[in-house]
Design a protein around this motif. Structure first.
Motif, PDB file in Angstrom:
ATOM      1  N   VAL A   1       0.833  -1.204   0.000  1.00  0.00           N
ATOM      2  CA  VAL A   1       0.000   0.000   0.000  1.00  0.00           C
ATOM      3  C   VAL A   1       0.866   1.251   0.000  1.00  0.00           C
ATOM      4  O   VAL A   1       0.600   2.215  -0.732  1.00  0.00           O
ATOM      5  N   ALA A   2       1.935   1.249   0.813  1.00  0.00           N
ATOM      6  CA  ALA A   2       2.815   2.409   0.848  1.00  0.00           C
ATOM      7  C   ALA A   2       3.423   2.692  -0.529  1.00  0.00           C
ATOM      8  O   ALA A   2       3.634   3.859  -0.905  1.00  0.00           O
ATOM      9  N   ALA A   3       3.695   1.649  -1.296  1.00  0.00           N
ATOM     10  CA  ALA A   3       4.198   1.835  -2.666  1.00  0.00           C
ATOM     11  C   ALA A   3       3.153   2.507  -3.537  1.00  0.00           C
ATOM     12  O   ALA A   3       3.482   3.346  -4.397  1.00  0.00           O
ATOM     13  N   GLN A   4       1.891   2.182  -3.331  1.00  0.00           N
ATOM     14  CA  GLN A   4       0.816   2.816  -4.094  1.00  0.00           C
ATOM     15  C   GLN A   4       0.574   4.253  -3.628  1.00  0.00           C
ATOM     16  O   GLN A   4       0.203   5.116  -4.426  1.00  0.00           O
ATOM     17  N   VAL A   5       0.776   4.500  -2.347  1.00  0.00           N
ATOM     18  CA  VAL A   5       0.731   5.885  -1.863  1.00  0.00           C
ATOM     19  C   VAL A   5       1.854   6.693  -2.520  1.00  0.00           C
ATOM     20  O   VAL A   5       1.652   7.829  -2.973  1.00  0.00           O
ATOM     21  N   THR A   6       3.025   6.107  -2.608  1.00  0.00           N
ATOM     22  CA  THR A   6       4.163   6.761  -3.259  1.00  0.00           C
ATOM     23  C   THR A   6       3.851   7.073  -4.722  1.00  0.00           C
ATOM     24  O   THR A   6       4.192   8.151  -5.222  1.00  0.00           O
ATOM     25  N   ALA A   7       3.181   6.144  -5.383  1.00  0.00           N
ATOM     26  CA  ALA A   7       2.862   6.307  -6.803  1.00  0.00           C
ATOM     27  C   ALA A   7       1.697   7.262  -7.042  1.00  0.00           C
ATOM     28  O   ALA A   7       1.373   7.564  -8.205  1.00  0.00           O
ATOM     29  N   GLY A   8       1.046   7.710  -5.970  1.00  0.00           N
ATOM     30  CA  GLY A   8      -0.081   8.623  -6.114  1.00  0.00           C
ATOM     31  C   GLY A   8      -1.391   7.952  -6.463  1.00  0.00           C
ATOM     32  O   GLY A   8      -2.367   8.623  -6.813  1.00  0.00           O
ATOM     33  N   VAL A   9      -1.439   6.627  -6.365  1.00  0.00           N
ATOM     34  CA  VAL A   9      -2.673   5.896  -6.679  1.00  0.00           C
ATOM     35  C   VAL A   9      -3.700   6.070  -5.573  1.00  0.00           C
ATOM     36  O   VAL A   9      -4.897   6.230  -5.840  1.00  0.00           O
ATOM     37  N   VAL A  10      -3.251   6.025  -4.320  1.00  0.00           N
ATOM     38  CA  VAL A  10      -4.144   6.163  -3.165  1.00  0.00           C
ATOM     39  C   VAL A  10      -3.432   6.966  -2.086  1.00  0.00           C
ATOM     40  O   VAL A  10      -2.228   7.239  -2.181  1.00  0.00           O
ATOM     41  N   LYS A  11      -4.188   7.288  -1.050  1.00  0.00           N
ATOM     42  CA  LYS A  11      -3.629   7.846   0.182  1.00  0.00           C
ATOM     43  C   LYS A  11      -4.118   6.992   1.348  1.00  0.00           C
ATOM     44  O   LYS A  11      -5.177   6.350   1.264  1.00  0.00           O
TER      45      LYS A  11
ATOM     46  N   ASP B   1      -5.455   7.934   3.957  1.00  0.00           N
ATOM     47  CA  ASP B   1      -6.731   8.420   4.482  1.00  0.00           C
ATOM     48  C   ASP B   1      -7.823   8.506   3.426  1.00  0.00           C
ATOM     49  O   ASP B   1      -8.846   9.156   3.629  1.00  0.00           O
ATOM     50  N   ASP B   2      -7.635   7.817   2.290  1.00  0.00           N
ATOM     51  CA  ASP B   2      -8.716   7.710   1.306  1.00  0.00           C
ATOM     52  C   ASP B   2      -9.886   6.923   1.889  1.00  0.00           C
ATOM     53  O   ASP B   2      -9.683   5.888   2.549  1.00  0.00           O
ATOM     54  N   LYS B   3     -11.092   7.382   1.634  1.00  0.00           N
ATOM     55  CA  LYS B   3     -12.276   6.665   2.103  1.00  0.00           C
ATOM     56  C   LYS B   3     -12.516   5.439   1.231  1.00  0.00           C
ATOM     57  O   LYS B   3     -12.519   5.522   0.001  1.00  0.00           O
ATOM     58  N   VAL B   4     -12.750   4.332   1.885  1.00  0.00           N
ATOM     59  CA  VAL B   4     -12.874   3.056   1.174  1.00  0.00           C
ATOM     60  C   VAL B   4     -14.059   3.065   0.224  1.00  0.00           C
ATOM     61  O   VAL B   4     -13.984   2.525  -0.887  1.00  0.00           O
ATOM     62  N   VAL B   5     -15.153   3.678   0.620  1.00  0.00           N
ATOM     63  CA  VAL B   5     -16.353   3.672  -0.207  1.00  0.00           C
ATOM     64  C   VAL B   5     -16.103   4.344  -1.560  1.00  0.00           C
ATOM     65  O   VAL B   5     -16.780   4.033  -2.549  1.00  0.00           O
ATOM     66  N   GLN B   6     -15.122   5.241  -1.623  1.00  0.00           N
ATOM     67  CA  GLN B   6     -14.805   5.904  -2.879  1.00  0.00           C
ATOM     68  C   GLN B   6     -13.916   5.048  -3.777  1.00  0.00           C
ATOM     69  O   GLN B   6     -13.801   5.317  -4.972  1.00  0.00           O
TER      70      GLN B   6
ATOM     71  N   VAL C   1     -14.940   5.381   6.817  1.00  0.00           N
ATOM     72  CA  VAL C   1     -13.799   4.530   7.135  1.00  0.00           C
ATOM     73  C   VAL C   1     -12.772   4.596   6.012  1.00  0.00           C
ATOM     74  O   VAL C   1     -13.123   4.619   4.817  1.00  0.00           O
ATOM     75  N   THR C   2     -11.498   4.667   6.389  1.00  0.00           N
ATOM     76  CA  THR C   2     -10.417   4.839   5.421  1.00  0.00           C
ATOM     77  C   THR C   2      -9.577   3.570   5.287  1.00  0.00           C
ATOM     78  O   THR C   2      -9.696   2.630   6.087  1.00  0.00           O
ATOM     79  N   VAL C   3      -8.713   3.578   4.302  1.00  0.00           N
ATOM     80  CA  VAL C   3      -7.755   2.481   4.141  1.00  0.00           C
ATOM     81  C   VAL C   3      -6.938   2.324   5.424  1.00  0.00           C
ATOM     82  O   VAL C   3      -6.731   1.217   5.930  1.00  0.00           O
ATOM     83  N   GLY C   4      -6.483   3.438   5.986  1.00  0.00           N
ATOM     84  CA  GLY C   4      -5.691   3.383   7.208  1.00  0.00           C
ATOM     85  C   GLY C   4      -6.464   2.842   8.387  1.00  0.00           C
ATOM     86  O   GLY C   4      -5.914   2.108   9.218  1.00  0.00           O
ATOM     87  N   ASP C   5      -7.753   3.198   8.488  1.00  0.00           N
ATOM     88  CA  ASP C   5      -8.574   2.659   9.573  1.00  0.00           C
ATOM     89  C   ASP C   5      -8.593   1.138   9.530  1.00  0.00           C
ATOM     90  O   ASP C   5      -8.495   0.470  10.567  1.00  0.00           O
ATOM     91  N   LEU C   6      -8.717   0.570   8.338  1.00  0.00           N
ATOM     92  CA  LEU C   6      -8.806  -0.881   8.209  1.00  0.00           C
ATOM     93  C   LEU C   6      -7.447  -1.548   8.429  1.00  0.00           C
ATOM     94  O   LEU C   6      -7.377  -2.655   8.961  1.00  0.00           O
ATOM     95  N   PHE C   7      -6.365  -0.875   8.054  1.00  0.00           N
ATOM     96  CA  PHE C   7      -5.036  -1.440   8.266  1.00  0.00           C
ATOM     97  C   PHE C   7      -4.565  -1.295   9.710  1.00  0.00           C
ATOM     98  O   PHE C   7      -3.578  -1.920  10.106  1.00  0.00           O
TER      99      PHE C   7
ATOM    100  N   GLU D   1      -8.148  -4.626  -0.718  1.00  0.00           N
ATOM    101  CA  GLU D   1      -8.966  -4.747  -1.928  1.00  0.00           C
ATOM    102  C   GLU D   1      -9.288  -3.378  -2.508  1.00  0.00           C
ATOM    103  O   GLU D   1      -9.319  -3.194  -3.725  1.00  0.00           O
ATOM    104  N   ALA D   2      -9.546  -2.399  -1.642  1.00  0.00           N
ATOM    105  CA  ALA D   2      -9.830  -1.052  -2.114  1.00  0.00           C
ATOM    106  C   ALA D   2      -8.621  -0.478  -2.857  1.00  0.00           C
ATOM    107  O   ALA D   2      -8.765   0.159  -3.912  1.00  0.00           O
ATOM    108  N   VAL D   3      -7.428  -0.706  -2.319  1.00  0.00           N
ATOM    109  CA  VAL D   3      -6.209  -0.222  -2.963  1.00  0.00           C
ATOM    110  C   VAL D   3      -6.002  -0.934  -4.299  1.00  0.00           C
ATOM    111  O   VAL D   3      -5.647  -0.300  -5.313  1.00  0.00           O
ATOM    112  N   ALA D   4      -6.218  -2.240  -4.325  1.00  0.00           N
ATOM    113  CA  ALA D   4      -6.069  -2.995  -5.574  1.00  0.00           C
ATOM    114  C   ALA D   4      -7.055  -2.506  -6.628  1.00  0.00           C
ATOM    115  O   ALA D   4      -6.705  -2.356  -7.810  1.00  0.00           O
ATOM    116  N   ARG D   5      -8.287  -2.251  -6.201  1.00  0.00           N
ATOM    117  CA  ARG D   5      -9.282  -1.749  -7.148  1.00  0.00           C
ATOM    118  C   ARG D   5      -8.846  -0.398  -7.723  1.00  0.00           C
ATOM    119  O   ARG D   5      -9.000  -0.140  -8.920  1.00  0.00           O
ATOM    120  N   ALA D   6      -8.291   0.465  -6.880  1.00  0.00           N
ATOM    121  CA  ALA D   6      -7.821   1.766  -7.363  1.00  0.00           C
ATOM    122  C   ALA D   6      -6.663   1.610  -8.350  1.00  0.00           C
ATOM    123  O   ALA D   6      -6.496   2.429  -9.263  1.00  0.00           O
TER     124      ALA D   6
END
Length: 535
Positions: free
Chosen positions: A128-138, A140-145, A161-167, A219-224
């Motif tokens: 996930v941190a690699a995807q944050v680095t790449a600008g794909v997600v953050k 604190d992105d909301k999962v529902v989005q 609820v955010t990606v970070g909340d679930l992690f 899964e939310a990060v993968a979908r993004a």
């Protein structure tokens, strides 16, 4: 044994014990600090207010390590282990011990592939941190989005609820919610959809270790990212690090000839009886790897996201995972320490003032793993074993880190961990360890219980009558278990799964209305109060 309990509870037990032992050493050996004369630099690395490491401690710990591993393996009976240590950007120790399968000669080496269980979580966090680095997600992105159709039982939590909340396990989802759905055969999509039926604890101010909560965030990060989690992990992390023996797919593990078999604990002995397909919770517990590969990942973490001189993960994207985000074990008294969870990592401060990162992993069906980082000393150790959790992996790593920091072990770590970890092999179900009534009330004619009973969370329960009596079938697949009469309208079932260790025995209670069985309740599945079926 599921993968949640070990990571959460061992973090609490180990931190408390380390605090006690190391504090005694600190009191007796450390020079007194005079606050008014100690100049501190904010953000110094290593921190300037820590107790100095023992002179020659790392060299002493490495020299002692093979004997320490042999000792713990003999005491525990674990069939095999592989251990690696990284320090100063290099792998300074890597070795295999014991056998891949009990009773067979094939030895474990540094390329033997193990199932990592919950050690998958910190690895997932770096993906996930690699995807944050790449600008794909953050974080604190909301999962529902990111994940269309996502919902939990509370509308506000669902929307916020955010990606970070679930992690960090602070979403409010219950402890291990959804794990039993995996046990009875549901796939990831079905389990994640059913999470909306689970009751929630208070949002962001409670902590409950959740495999499928973290899996939802992944899964939310993968979908993004526009790809599956398994492909994303390979492209974002395993490939760039050269982790050629690592995968987040169970089928890949089965193609590896040099793999360690799982050994469950049955009547006090390790036996290779079961396979464990963790694909439904792959981000939380489904990685398989060797110590050679895990060492590359540990170097990445200690190097703050750099690999071979280039930045793979930005420090600003990685640091949130490595610092406290939730109280995993709030201090019970004013004199005790709290334990914390970051994003996929256990986070604490040792008694000598040094930040510490760790994570355990366990399958009750036969895996025990542990990783521990001491960033201020630029050192980390991973221990992989092919036996159910008995404290072996944690004891080896803790013994090693004691010598690194203090020059000698502060206690017998296996003696501490073993009885606590053995609790995770306790049988499940309200009838476990009990004796059936000597003169039970008679059951009704068995045909009165036969039928299909519905449950929106677990799916249908099918009761059929076979040649030897009643049979219970659950889930979407072929899971079926014989029922044994216990007393009146109560029958017993003996499940055996990841969350139902050896010796499990549970009641199946039928409720009779108007002379006919109308409902049934299965105790070992009822942690959230959802295990009642209606005909």
């Amino acid at each position: 044994m599921n993968t949640w309990g070990l990571a959460m509870r061992v973090s609490f037990v180990r931190r408390g014990a380390l605090a006690l032992a190391a504090t005694l050493l600190l009191i007796s050996t450390a020079p007194p600090l005079q606050a008014q004369t100690v100049p501190l630099t904010l953000g110094a690395f290593p921190p300037e207010d820590v107790v100095p490491l023992a002179r020659g401690g790392t060299e002493r710990a490495l020299a002692d390590l093979p004997a320490a591993i042999d000792s713990v393996m003999q005491r525990s009976g674990v069939p095999g282990a592989a251990v690696a240590v990284v320090h100063g950007g290099k792998t300074v120790f890597a070795r295999g011990f014991g056998v891949r399968e009990q009773g067979k000669p094939a030895l474990i080496d540094t390329d033997t592939v193990f199932q990592l269980a919950s050690l998958s979580k910190p690895i997932a966090a770096t993906v996930v941190a690699a995807q944050v680095t790449a600008g794909v997600v953050k974080w604190d992105d909301k999962v529902v989005q990111l994940l269309p159709g996502f919902a939990l039982s509370d509308a506000y939590v669902s929307a916020n609820v955010t990606v970070g909340d679930l992690f960090s396990h602070r979403s409010g989802l219950p402890h291990a919610g959804g794990d039993t759905l995996e046990d009875i055969g549901f796939d990831r999509a079905a389990i994640l959809e059913r999470l909306r039926q689970l009751p929630l604890a208070p949002f962001r101010i409670s902590y409950a270790y959740s495999n499928f909560g973290l899996t939802t965030g992944a899964e939310a990060v993968a979908r993004a990212s526009g790809q599956s989690w398994e492909d994303l992990s390979r492209k974002a992390l395993y490939g760039p690090l050269g982790m050629t023996s690592t995968s987040s797919r169970y089928q890949y593990l089965l193609t590896r000839e040099n793999r360690a078999l799982l050994h469950s604990l049955e009547a006090g002995r390790f036996t290779p009886l079961y396979q464990r397909d963790p694909d439904p919770q792959s981000p939380a517990g489904g990685v398989s790897s060797s110590v050679t590969d895990v060492a590359e990942w540990m170097k990445l973490v200690l190097a703050n996201g750099r690999h071979e001189g280039r930045e793979l993960i930005a420090p600003a994207a990685l640091l949130p995972a490595l610092r406290a985000q939730a109280f995993s074990s709030p201090a019970p008294t004013i004199g005790a320490r709290s334990s914390f969870y970051g994003f996929g990592f256990n986070v604490s401060v040792d008694a000598n003032g040094r930040p510490d990162l760790s994570h355990s992993g366990a399958f009750g069906t036969g895996a025990g793993t542990f990783v521990r980082f001491l960033p201020s000393a630029d050192i980390a150790i991973v221990v992989l074993t092919n036996g159910a959790p008995v404290g072996a992996a944690e004891a080896i790593a803790s013994h090693f880190m004691d010598i690194v920091q203090y020059g000698a072990p502060t206690r017998d770590w296996y003696e501490l961990f073993h009885p606590r970890l053995m609790a995770f092999n306790d049988p499940a179900g309200d009838l476990a360890g009990k004796t059936a009534p000597a003169t039970p009330a008679a059951a009704r004619p068995l045909a009165d219980y036969v039928g299909t009973y519905e449950n929106s969370f677990f799916g249908p329960a099918r009761i059929t009558q076979g040649q030897d009596g009643l049979v219970l079938a659950l889930g979407p697949g072929t899971l079926s278990m014989p029922l044994t009469h216990w007393d009146g309208d109560i029958f017993a079932v003996a499940p055996r799964s990841e969350n139902a260790p050896y010796g499990s025995l549970s009641s199946v209670r039928f409720v009779v209305k108007a002379g006919k069985a109308a409902e049934l309740k299965i105790d070992y599945l009822d942690a959230e109060g959802l295990a009642t079926w209606t005909r």
